[in-house]
Design an enzyme around this catalytic site. Structure first.
Site, mmCIF file in Angstrom:
data_model
loop_
_atom_site.group_PDB
_atom_site.id
_atom_site.type_symbol
_atom_site.label_atom_id
_atom_site.label_comp_id
_atom_site.label_asym_id
_atom_site.label_seq_id
_atom_site.Cartn_x
_atom_site.Cartn_y
_atom_site.Cartn_z
ATOM 1 N N TYR A 291 0.852 -1.189 0.000
ATOM 2 C CA TYR A 291 0.000 0.000 0.000
ATOM 3 C C TYR A 291 0.889 1.240 0.000
ATOM 4 O O TYR A 291 1.575 1.537 0.983
ATOM 5 C CB TYR A 291 -0.889 -0.026 1.230
ATOM 6 C CG TYR A 291 -2.089 0.878 1.179
ATOM 7 C CD1 TYR A 291 -3.324 0.395 0.756
ATOM 8 C CD2 TYR A 291 -2.014 2.205 1.584
ATOM 9 C CE1 TYR A 291 -4.450 1.214 0.740
ATOM 10 C CE2 TYR A 291 -3.130 3.022 1.565
ATOM 11 C CZ TYR A 291 -4.344 2.528 1.137
ATOM 12 O OH TYR A 291 -5.461 3.332 1.114
ATOM 13 N N TYR A 341 -5.610 5.417 -7.119
ATOM 14 C CA TYR A 341 -5.871 5.245 -5.699
ATOM 15 C C TYR A 341 -7.320 4.815 -5.539
ATOM 16 O O TYR A 341 -8.236 5.634 -5.540
ATOM 17 C CB TYR A 341 -5.604 6.553 -4.949
ATOM 18 C CG TYR A 341 -5.944 6.494 -3.476
ATOM 19 C CD1 TYR A 341 -5.110 5.823 -2.577
ATOM 20 C CD2 TYR A 341 -7.085 7.112 -2.976
ATOM 21 C CE1 TYR A 341 -5.417 5.771 -1.230
ATOM 22 C CE2 TYR A 341 -7.401 7.070 -1.628
ATOM 23 C CZ TYR A 341 -6.558 6.392 -0.759
ATOM 24 O OH TYR A 341 -6.851 6.333 0.583
#
Length: 387
Positions: A291, A341
């Site tokens: 991430y 994202y």
């Protein structure tokens, strides 16, 4: 009861990734879910479970209606922002393994660029215990994710001698991967380390190019049993481990008071459980989907997950260590810095493609993929593998 090896991801789907989708978040969710269901070779009538983020605006029953699912036997939501990503798959896997549902779709959809932008300042706190945590910080202008992460990034630099250039190498690698991914927002737009260093400051020590994108779009994942998945068109991508975790004195982005500010103990907790469940070690992973909302946390994750020792990540990533042909390819799709994202869900989809062998930036001989969710918050992770 161990869930390892009992469930699999059978389908993945997504909308295009943009800065202005031009349609509702509910439509984005429905499109992504339908795409994933079709990819799995199933019909909406086969689905009996839905899982999403607590932050998602699309109620499960609304998505059920849009998809034409006759009834749901299981539904749940996972808290803590991007930390929920892999947790949605964990919940789905538990539901399938325990007979609560047969086919569960995990989804996340938002207009995070054209609508509510997560990167902008929080002007008010929620009226709950999380809001109480925020209320100690927001009145002093400590109001953006970049500012919150900058605190830990600066401490990490102080402790281990990392530099802004070390963070920049993560951004350069992610943009290089995105440049060869036609679905990435930054397709054909790589950057140099010099361009990273010249990008404007957001919050010292973070430059603009240390921060992930703000994107519109949706992603969905179909989870079912390994046995059922073997009868479907795509090779099963087995869920060999799935874990959620927190650290000591955990807060929502403000875990500054538990000792080591240059660490991410929640990720260390999740990583330890992933290795235990899967029976694997860092050396068994061919590619990792980490991430990457902010570049410093990629370095710290490499350390928490055991790919290198404390303070050694800057050396680990030098000379292309996390690029496609490096010692550990990270985010071959370009990650959230380069592709989009979507709160980490597009990273799970890339992990599936890597196991299937269908990624546009395919790593050789992939058998096991590690996927992580948001950091700085309670988080989650997965180990995916071949059947």
């Amino acid at each position: 009861m161990s869930l390892s090896g009992k469930t699999a991801i059978a389908g993945i789907g997504a909308t295009e990734f943009s800065k202005e989708s031009g349609r509702s978040e509910l439509q984005l969710a429905a499109e992504a879910c339908l795409d994933a269901i079709r990819d799995a070779g199933l019909k909406p009538s086969d689905v009996d479970g839905l899982v999403t983020f607590a932050a998602d605006a699309n109620a499960e029953i609304a998505v059920q209606r849009e998809l034409g699912i006759p009834e749901l036997r299981f539904f749940s939501r996972v808290e803590y922002g991007g930390g929920a990503a892999c947790g949605t798959v964990a919940h789905a896997a538990m539901a399938v393994a325990t007979g609560q549902a047969d086919v569960v779709v995990c989804y996340r959809a938002f207009n995070e660029r054209s609508g509510h932008r997560f990167g902008q300042a929080n002007r008010s706190a929620r009226v709950d215990s999380t809001g109480l945590e925020f209320s100690w910080h927001l009145p002093y202008g400590f109001a953006t994710p970049a500012a919150w992460v900058a605190m830990q990034a600066r401490r990490y630099m102080h402790e281990y001698g990392a530099t802004s250039e070390d963070f920049g190498r993560v951004a350069v690698a992610m943009r290089r991967h995105a440049a060869t991914n036609p679905k990435a927002w930054f397709h054909q737009r790589p950057i140099t380390l010099a361009e990273h260093q010249e990008s404007r400051w957001i919050v010292d020590p973070l430059h603009l190019l240390d921060c992930c994108q703000e994107s519109d779009g949706g992603v969905a994942i179909v989870v079912t049993s390994v046995e059922r998945a073997r009868d479907l068109p795509n090779p099963p991508v087995v869920i060999n481990a799935a874990a959620q975790g927190t650290g000591p004195d955990q807060m929502m982005m403000f875990s500054y008071y538990s000792g080591d500010l240059a660490a991410l103990p929640a990720m260390g907790n999740v990583g330890g459980r992933l290795w235990e469940q899967s029976g694997l070690a860092p050396a068994d992973i061919q590619t990792a989907i980490l991430y990457d909302h902010f570049t410093p946390f990629v370095l710290i994750q490499l350390e928490e997950l055991g790919f290198c020792g404390r303070g050694e990540a800057r050396d680990f990533i030098k000379d292309g260590g996390i690029e496609i042909d490096g010692r550990l390819p990270v985010n071959p799709n370009g990650g959230q810095l380069g592709e989009a994202y979507i709160h980490g869900m597009n990273g799970i989809a890339e992990g599936v493609r890597q196991v299937r062998g269908t990624s546009v930036n395919q790593v050789e001989d992939v058998r096991n993929v590690l996927v992580t969710a948001g950091t700085g918050v309670p988080t989650s992770g997965l180990v995916l593998g071949v059947s």
